[in-house]
Design a protein around this motif. Sequence first.
Motif: not given
Length: 397
Positions: A207-216
């Motif tokens: 969950f946290a990884a997607l929240l950080v990675a998707l905008p990038l």
Amino acid sequence: MNGERKKAGAWDVLLVFLRLGLTSFGGPIAHLGFFREEFVVRRCWLDERAYADLVALCQFLPGPASSQVGMALGYLRAGYGGALAAWLGFTLPSAVAMILFALGVTRHAEAIPAGALHGLKVAAVAVVAQAVWGMARTLCPDVRRVTLMTAATCCVALAPFAWVQVAVIGVAGVIGLVLLPGRDLSVPASLPITMRRRTGLLWLTLFAALLVALPLLARLAADPALTLVDAFYRAGSLVFGGGHVVLPLLQAETVPRGWVDAQTFLAGYGAAQAVPGPLFTFAAFLGAVRQVPPAGWEGGLLALGAIFLPSLLLIFGALPFWARWRHLGWAQAALAGINAAVVGILLAALHQPVWTSAILRPQDFCLALVAFVALLFWRVPPWAVVGGCAVLGGVLG
């Protein structure tokens, strides 16, 4: 009765939740009542105390509480397949209805009276006002939380950007941690959780990884589909307080980008009140009605999956930890501050864009007032209020 106690398969879960998805009108509180009647009283899938524990967990997490309760019920009954089946059954009826409405708005706009669309926007005023009223009474019961709500409203109204809303939620959590009392929920947990904590931690990490990675990734790839998924995933990750609170987050993600104009946005939000199932299926409307690709069925289903994915990951991640988390008074205090700020964010949305886009003349104000009274005091079902506003809007138009 004894047959109902046997372990069900994912197909059984799907059929039960599909019936609920077709008939569960009335919003998240009503949904929780339907679930209790179906799974505690009628089918005996779990007892009263376990159900109350499950509801408490889902209210603690960001996301649509009733949908998360449904996912958790499906998981407890039939594993991961049961969770997916519960979500599909409860969500798809209203999602399909909202995508069809979006296609009607985009392809056959001339066949829909402009007054009726305006009536849907006026209905949205009444619905959001009722949500603010009810949430403020419950979540802002003292001077400190009313003050926090007011500060959040002013911040978001003066700086209507998505990042400001996120910052307000974070700051409110810190203020709640410092100033608000926490409750020690020392009653032992009663949920039959078999998932290991290590597995739950993996889901939370994803969950946290997607929240950080998707905008990038969306910025680097410049892919429209990835940008769509990022916007709706972020909105689904940051919604505390129920389905109505997703309104300002989605507005900030879609209208300023030119994906949807403000008039269509509010018309869709009004229509979302008239269908059964979770209010988060409003995302399917926004994805389908977009003025840039992907749109239509592809955009609607992408947006739908993206906004619900955080809820699924969070419920899987939190279940094995809930027995410990529920005792933490500081977590309850932080959540109290966040909830007060959430009311303020929704109040700001009531002003802009809901009120400013819908209330253009005295007739609109009168219609919104009657709709608000009908919802709050006359106990008229939301779908009937929305339908009445559309009809009266067409007549007045």
